[in-house]
Enzyme design. Structure first.
Site, short mmCIF file in Angstrom:
data_model
loop_
_atom_site.label_atom_id
_atom_site.label_comp_id
_atom_site.label_asym_id
_atom_site.label_seq_id
_atom_site.Cartn_x
_atom_site.Cartn_y
_atom_site.Cartn_z
N GLU A 201 0.87 -1.17 0.00
CA GLU A 201 0.00 0.00 0.00
C GLU A 201 0.91 1.22 0.00
OE1 GLU A 201 -2.71 0.11 3.34
OE2 GLU A 201 -3.46 2.09 2.75
N ASP B 168 -4.84 10.53 9.88
CA ASP B 168 -3.57 9.93 10.25
C ASP B 168 -2.99 10.47 11.55
OD1 ASP B 168 -2.72 7.98 8.22
OD2 ASP B 168 -3.08 9.66 6.85
N TYR C 130 -11.29 -3.26 4.00
CA TYR C 130 -10.29 -2.87 4.99
C TYR C 130 -11.02 -2.60 6.29
CZ TYR C 130 -6.09 -0.21 6.59
OH TYR C 130 -4.99 0.25 7.26
#
Lengths: 389, 264
Positions: B49, B60, B173
């Site tokens: 990825e 993040d 995911y």
């Protein structure tokens, strides 16, 4: 057509561009708000606090000396007279009531100059809610007094050290906190931006400004002017008048050192559509779609985006967007002090400065300016600016 | 057939769990990040990825934020990223998932899908593009046989899970923690039951990421997941040894083969 549509779109703009962790919370907020927005007891409670705590309605003041100079009829909507000194509190009262009803005990918010942070900290004290404010480290340093105000009100201020250390980074950090604490936390966004339903919620709460004006005027104005950062004061004034097509509306963005220099915060006049902070809207960005830092002397306008509904009305040309520079804003700031005995916020001074740009157009016409806040917070900034000349 | 499907079919036949490392393109610079990608492939990465550095990475944690900040100093363009992927695919043809925030992709319109296809991208994971808003993007990649990889979170309820899984392709995911990216010492106990819930709705392979950093965690997760995704822990090796490239590569190689050996 009723906007936003049921997916939160204003034409091509708005929507919900957020990580999956937040989607359920956003949907919960949307559904809750849908039920409560027409609820009479909620409206009653909101109006109670606006009247008895904020001090509404605010006057619509006929500025005679200013009118004489421009040979027009100029009125100032005195949002500067609200508790905490700006329109920001209209929204935080509404959202705090919403949070309480949803059973959320912890509030987070982003702030640039600290005005929304102070308005958030204020309502958190009032309603006994835990308050975490995210503020760029650079803003913490240049707005010491507002940091102290927030702390006095019981809030915890988190300096944000990532990225450019300003408002956009504060919003990133608030979103990160929300992702981690979404179950017990309410995110109190300060402007008509962010993922749906925030642009609608903030618009609805700020619309009190325009609704009051409708009651205060004898006839419709020819022209309305408001400054645009994220755009909440402008939307609050304009929205109830949108349906009156003959009322011309100007949104004044922060031109900073001039659009051509690239040092500005004029997302519509100097940016292009993109996606940030949960919505699609005009943004300041580079060719690779990375977000550029905004610049304005008015910290409250210093944001590289704008509310999606403004982007929609910009494309439709229902609101005309233009900008004034830092310098023009400071001149207008001084002018209003001397002519009317009113010290405006530097943000609001942008709206006043626009009179000069359209002086031939406004002759003999009636104009309403949203004086969104007072300028006590800007003393240092203005004196530094004048000394550096 | 999309390479991600071929890959997971083979994996299933071998009854294995895949290791998918994440790094940012251009951190600390293009060439070193290319060496890191090769090192990962040589030491057990089954799929990779690759993150496109963005100015405002809202989902993040600190480690990946700093990684993007280092990469952004090198003004990586989308074309640089595509060139990187093309080179990597020439080195070894493993499936590549391109990770990004939406704006850099949105501003390119249909050109993104052309470039991504040409580079050999197999899946695109856009963290701030939920299925509700994804049509304007997927209409471009569909024609190019590229999948959008969707996420499920601990906050996603069953109804919404069904909705997202109806869009999911390649693999889904599952975000293991309620929070941003970044290594955690302990992971929530509910991951397993969430994965079982997903399995009841769909046969799509399930990858698990966010917070994973230790061999023990990987061992546990490999008991029920199809892939383990690790990012921050790997990127931490770059941050810790920023002035010593050979050490970065050595530590990442060790970590990677260690993870690989604990996968069943």
């Amino acid at each position: 057509m009723k906007l936003p549509d049921n997916m939160g779109h204003f034409g091509d703009y708005g929507g919900r561009y957020i990580s999956e962790t937040l989607m359920p919370a956003i949907i919960e907020l949307e559904e809750f708000y849908k039920k409560i927005r027409r609820d009479n007891s909620f409206k009653k409670e909101f109006n109670y606090y606006l009247k008895n705590y904020v001090g509404r309605p605010t006057p619509l003041f006929y500025a005679k000396r200013l009118s004489d100079i421009y040979k027009s009829e100029i009125y100032l909507k005195r949002e500067d007279l609200n508790h905490t000194g700006a329109h920001k509190i209209n929204n935080t009262i509404g959202q705090a009531l919403l949070a309480v009803k949803m059973g959320k005990k912890r509030i987070i918010a982003e702030t640039g100059a600290g005005q929304h942070g102070v308005a958030t900290a204020t309502v958190c004290a009032l309603f006994d809610l835990e308050c975490e404010i995210f503020m760029g480290k650079k803003d913490v340093e240049r707005q010491e007094q507002n940091v102290f105000r927030m702390e006095l009100l019981g809030a915890h201020v988190n300096p944000v050290e990532s990225g450019s250390q300003t408002l956009k980074d504060a919003m990133n950090e608030a979103l990160r906190d929300w992702i981690a604490n979404v179950k017990n936390t309410y995110y109190m966004i300060g402007t008509v931006a962010g993922p749906h339903p925030y642009p609608q919620i903030v618009r609805d709460f700020q619309s009190v400004i325009g609704k009051e004006v409708l009651k205060q005027i004898k006839k419709l104005p020819d022209i309305m002017i408001a400054c645009i950062g994220g755009g909440s004061n402008a939307m609050g004034l304009f929205y109830p008048f949108i349906k009156y097509n003959k009322v011309k509306m100007y949104g004044v963005e922060a031109g900073g050192l001039g659009i051509k220099t690239g040092m500005h915060a004029a997302s519509i006049s100097g940016g292009r559509p993109g996606v940030l902070h949960g919505n699609k809207t005009y943004l300041l960005q580079d060719e690779f779609g990375r977000i550029k830092n905004a610049h304005s002397i008015a910290a409250g306008l210093d944001y590289p985006g704008v509310g999606p509904e403004h982007s929609y009305f910009a494309d439709k040309k229902r609101i005309i967007f233009d900008s004034v520079t830092d310098k023009e804003a400071v001149s207008a700031f001084q002018m209003l002090c001397k002519l009317e005995g009113i010290i405006p916020a530097l943000e609001s001074a942008h709206a006043v400065a626009y009179l000069e740009k359209i002086k031939s157009e406004i002759k003999g016409k009636s104009v309403i300016i949203n004086l969104s806040g007072r300028g006590d917070k800007d003393m240092h900034t203005v004196s530094d600016f004048l000394l550096s000349k | 057939m999309n390479k991600i499907d071929t890959f997971f079919n083979k994996l299933k036949a071998a009854d294995r769990t895949a290791f998918i490392p994440f790094i940012s393109i251009g951190d600390p610079d293009i060439e070193t990040s290319f060496e890191i990608a090769k090192t990962l492939i040589n030491n057990g990465a089954d799929m990779i990825e690759l993150g496109f550095p963005f100015s405002d990475p809202m989902a993040d944690g600190k480690v990946i934020q700093k990684s993007y900040e280092r990469a952004l100093k090198n003004t990586i363009s989308m074309q640089d990223a595509f060139d990187f992927i093309k080179r990597l695919k020439a080195y070894q043809d493993i499936p590549v998932i391109f990770f990004t925030y939406y704006n850099p992709v949105f501003v390119l319109g249909p050109k993104f899908a052309d470039g991504a296809r040409n580079a050999g991208v197999d899946g695109v994971l856009i963290v701030d593009l939920p299925p509700e808003e994804s049509d304007e993007f997927t209409k471009y990649i569909k024609k190019k046989d590229i999948y959008q990889i969707f996420l499920l979170a601990p906050t996603t309820d069953t109804g919404r899970m069904r909705y997202i899984l109806s869009y999911a392709k390649g693999f889904v995911y599952y975000v293991s923690v309620t929070g941003v990216t970044g290594a955690r010492e302990t992971l929530p106990a509910a991951i397993r039951s969430k994965v079982e819930e997903i399995r009841k709705i769909s046969e799509i392979p399930v990858g698990i990421g966010f917070g994973i950093s230790t061999k023990e965690q990987v061992k546990e997760i490999s008991g029920y997941a199809d892939a383990v995704i690790i990012g921050s822990k790997i990127i931490q090796f770059i941050e810790n040894n920023i002035n010593d490239k050979s050490r970065i590569l050595k530590e990442i190689a060790e970590f990677s083969s260690n993870i690989k050996s604990s996968l069943s």
